[in-house]
Design a protein around this motif. Structure first.
Motif, PDB file in Angstrom:
ATOM      1  N   LEU A 127       4.251  -0.374  -2.821  1.00 20.14           N
ATOM      2  CA  LEU A 127       3.238  -1.339  -3.264  1.00 20.14           C
ATOM      3  C   LEU A 127       2.525  -0.861  -4.525  1.00 20.14           C
ATOM      4  CD1 LEU A 127       1.591  -2.274   0.160  1.00 20.14           C
ATOM      5  CD2 LEU A 127       3.165  -3.680  -1.192  1.00 20.14           C
ATOM      6  N   LEU A 128       2.440   0.446  -4.686  1.00 18.96           N
ATOM      7  CA  LEU A 128       1.780   1.010  -5.866  1.00 18.96           C
ATOM      8  C   LEU A 128       2.690   1.090  -7.081  1.00 18.96           C
ATOM      9  CD1 LEU A 128      -0.127   3.923  -4.118  1.00 18.96           C
ATOM     10  CD2 LEU A 128      -1.168   1.941  -5.242  1.00 18.96           C
ATOM     11  N   THR A 129       3.995   1.209  -6.849  1.00 20.61           N
ATOM     12  CA  THR A 129       4.905   1.512  -7.958  1.00 20.61           C
ATOM     13  C   THR A 129       5.835   0.383  -8.366  1.00 20.61           C
ATOM     14  OG1 THR A 129       6.500   2.494  -6.416  1.00 20.61           O
ATOM     15  CG2 THR A 129       4.875   3.984  -7.423  1.00 20.61           C
ATOM     16  N   VAL A 130       6.024  -0.596  -7.495  1.00 20.72           N
ATOM     17  CA  VAL A 130       6.938  -1.688  -7.834  1.00 20.72           C
ATOM     18  C   VAL A 130       6.333  -2.523  -8.971  1.00 20.72           C
ATOM     19  CG1 VAL A 130       5.997  -3.369  -6.163  1.00 20.72           C
ATOM     20  CG2 VAL A 130       8.412  -3.466  -6.805  1.00 20.72           C
ATOM     21  N   ASP A 131       7.199  -3.118  -9.787  1.00 23.14           N
ATOM     22  CA  ASP A 131       6.667  -3.985 -10.846  1.00 23.14           C
ATOM     23  C   ASP A 131       6.073  -5.240 -10.212  1.00 23.14           C
ATOM     24  OD1 ASP A 131       8.720  -6.110 -10.633  1.00 23.14           O
ATOM     25  OD2 ASP A 131      10.070  -4.623 -11.484  1.00 23.14           O
ATOM     26  N   ASP A 132       5.244  -5.926 -10.978  1.00 22.10           N
ATOM     27  CA  ASP A 132       4.535  -7.095 -10.443  1.00 22.10           C
ATOM     28  C   ASP A 132       5.486  -8.132  -9.851  1.00 22.10           C
ATOM     29  OD1 ASP A 132       2.201  -5.876 -11.203  1.00 22.10           O
ATOM     30  OD2 ASP A 132       1.721  -7.294 -12.820  1.00 22.10           O
ATOM     31  N   GLY A 133       6.661  -8.281 -10.435  1.00 25.79           N
ATOM     32  CA  GLY A 133       7.629  -9.252  -9.933  1.00 25.79           C
ATOM     33  C   GLY A 133       8.153  -8.918  -8.543  1.00 25.79           C
ATOM     34  N   GLY A 134       8.101  -7.656  -8.185  1.00 27.48           N
ATOM     35  CA  GLY A 134       8.600  -7.235  -6.881  1.00 27.48           C
ATOM     36  C   GLY A 134       7.523  -7.088  -5.821  1.00 27.48           C
ATOM     37  N   LEU A 135       6.275  -7.384  -6.190  1.00 22.95           N
ATOM     38  CA  LEU A 135       5.173  -7.187  -5.240  1.00 22.95           C
ATOM     39  C   LEU A 135       5.297  -8.049  -3.988  1.00 22.95           C
ATOM     40  CD1 LEU A 135       1.920  -6.775  -7.349  1.00 22.95           C
ATOM     41  CD2 LEU A 135       2.889  -5.173  -5.703  1.00 22.95           C
ATOM     42  N   GLY A 136       5.748  -9.280  -4.155  1.00 23.96           N
ATOM     43  CA  GLY A 136       5.875 -10.176  -3.004  1.00 23.96           C
ATOM     44  C   GLY A 136       6.824  -9.607  -1.963  1.00 23.96           C
ATOM     45  N   ASP A 137       7.998  -9.178  -2.413  1.00 26.76           N
ATOM     46  CA  ASP A 137       8.973  -8.603  -1.486  1.00 26.76           C
ATOM     47  C   ASP A 137       8.466  -7.298  -0.882  1.00 26.76           C
ATOM     48  OD1 ASP A 137      10.742 -10.692  -1.929  1.00 26.76           O
ATOM     49  OD2 ASP A 137      11.921  -9.597  -3.422  1.00 26.76           O
ATOM     50  N   ALA A 138       7.806  -6.481  -1.691  1.00 24.88           N
ATOM     51  CA  ALA A 138       7.281  -5.212  -1.187  1.00 24.88           C
ATOM     52  C   ALA A 138       6.194  -5.454  -0.144  1.00 24.88           C
ATOM     53  CB  ALA A 138       6.742  -4.363  -2.343  1.00 24.88           C
ATOM     54  N   LEU A 139       5.383  -6.466  -0.358  1.00 25.58           N
ATOM     55  CA  LEU A 139       4.320  -6.768   0.601  1.00 25.58           C
ATOM     56  C   LEU A 139       4.898  -7.339   1.892  1.00 25.58           C
ATOM     57  CD1 LEU A 139       1.316  -6.667   1.143  1.00 25.58           C
ATOM     58  CD2 LEU A 139       1.093  -8.906   0.018  1.00 25.58           C
ATOM     59  N   VAL A 140       5.922  -8.171   1.778  1.00 28.06           N
ATOM     60  CA  VAL A 140       6.593  -8.695   2.972  1.00 28.06           C
ATOM     61  C   VAL A 140       7.208  -7.540   3.766  1.00 28.06           C
ATOM     62  CG1 VAL A 140       8.605 -10.035   3.750  1.00 28.06           C
ATOM     63  CG2 VAL A 140       6.991 -11.028   2.109  1.00 28.06           C
ATOM     64  N   ALA A 141       7.844  -6.598   3.071  1.00 21.39           N
ATOM     65  CA  ALA A 141       8.451  -5.448   3.746  1.00 21.39           C
ATOM     66  C   ALA A 141       7.383  -4.604   4.431  1.00 21.39           C
ATOM     67  CB  ALA A 141       9.245  -4.602   2.750  1.00 21.39           C
ATOM     68  N   PHE A 142       6.261  -4.391   3.745  1.00 25.59           N
ATOM     69  CA  PHE A 142       5.194  -3.613   4.357  1.00 25.59           C
ATOM     70  C   PHE A 142       4.630  -4.339   5.575  1.00 25.59           C
ATOM     71  CE2 PHE A 142       0.833  -2.604   5.239  1.00 25.59           C
ATOM     72  CZ  PHE A 142       0.944  -1.248   5.470  1.00 25.59           C
ATOM     73  N   ALA A 143       4.392  -5.647   5.464  1.00 22.87           N
ATOM     74  CA  ALA A 143       3.834  -6.411   6.585  1.00 22.87           C
ATOM     75  C   ALA A 143       4.762  -6.348   7.798  1.00 22.87           C
ATOM     76  CB  ALA A 143       3.594  -7.859   6.168  1.00 22.87           C
ATOM     77  N   ALA A 144       6.065  -6.494   7.579  1.00 22.68           N
ATOM     78  CA  ALA A 144       7.025  -6.432   8.690  1.00 22.68           C
ATOM     79  C   ALA A 144       6.999  -5.050   9.343  1.00 22.68           C
ATOM     80  CB  ALA A 144       8.423  -6.773   8.191  1.00 22.68           C
ATOM     81  N   HIS A 145       6.949  -4.033   8.504  1.00 19.22           N
ATOM     82  CA  HIS A 145       6.871  -2.668   9.040  1.00 19.22           C
ATOM     83  C   HIS A 145       5.588  -2.476   9.848  1.00 19.22           C
ATOM     84  CE1 HIS A 145       6.714   1.679   9.375  1.00 19.22           C
ATOM     85  NE2 HIS A 145       5.447   1.554   9.005  1.00 19.22           N
ATOM     86  N   ALA A 146       4.453  -2.868   9.288  1.00 15.00           N
ATOM     87  CA  ALA A 146       3.167  -2.667   9.954  1.00 15.00           C
ATOM     88  C   ALA A 146       3.128  -3.412  11.287  1.00 15.00           C
ATOM     89  CB  ALA A 146       2.021  -3.108   9.045  1.00 15.00           C
ATOM     90  N   GLU A 147       3.644  -4.631  11.318  1.00 14.18           N
ATOM     91  CA  GLU A 147       3.668  -5.390  12.572  1.00 14.18           C
ATOM     92  C   GLU A 147       4.474  -4.649  13.639  1.00 14.18           C
ATOM     93  OE1 GLU A 147       5.284  -9.034  11.100  1.00 14.18           O
ATOM     94  OE2 GLU A 147       3.322  -9.820  10.505  1.00 14.18           O
ATOM     95  N   ALA A 148       5.666  -4.177  13.281  1.00 21.86           N
ATOM     96  CA  ALA A 148       6.522  -3.471  14.248  1.00 21.86           C
ATOM     97  C   ALA A 148       5.914  -2.118  14.629  1.00 21.86           C
ATOM     98  CB  ALA A 148       7.921  -3.296  13.669  1.00 21.86           C
TER      99      ALA A 148
END
Length: 127
Positions: free
Chosen positions: A15-36
């Motif tokens: 989330l800190l290092t991905v370019d702005d265009g990849g933030l959506g996917d990175a946030l979705v990946a983090f949310a899925a991880h955090a939920e599990a």
């Protein structure tokens, strides 16, 4: 638990290092991880009658609520808030892991193996 925690840190770093265009996917990946991740710990706590589970579960729920709120802001174009979330998570997670998660790990090991886990820490040498 350690592997899950490493993944948590890697996803926050993304989330800190991905370019702005990849933030959506990175946030979705983090949310899925955090939920599990949080669901697994919550299940362990409930199943094993972990005494301070309400406080621990409450922290998980607050983090997820923040993640969902940030997802809404990102959908409206606010990319900076994702980086702010990542910084906040970096500040929050070490204490959460050191106190609440380590207490849970100790509780689980005592229940399963009738002993305490061995905790190894690196000594930081300052030059």
């Amino acid at each position: 638990m350690d592997e899950t925690h490493r993944e948590f840190v890697d996803l926050v770093n993304a989330l800190l290092t991905v370019d702005d265009g990849g933030l959506g996917d990175a946030l979705v990946a983090f949310a899925a991880h955090a939920e599990a991740h949080f669901a697994q710990e919550n299940e362990w706590m409930e199943k094993n009658d972990f005494p301070p589970r309400d406080c621990h579960i409450d922290e998980h729920n607050k983090v997820l609520a923040s993640v969902y709120e940030v997802q809404r802001h990102l959908a409206e174009g606010d990319v900076a808030i994702v980086r702010e979330l990542a910084v906040a998570l970096m500040e929050w997670f070490p204490a959460h892991a050191d106190y609440l998660d380590s207490a849970l790990a100790t509780w689980l090991v005592k229940r399963v193996h009738a002993g305490a886990p061995l905790v190894m820490r690196r000594k930081v040498v300052k030059a």
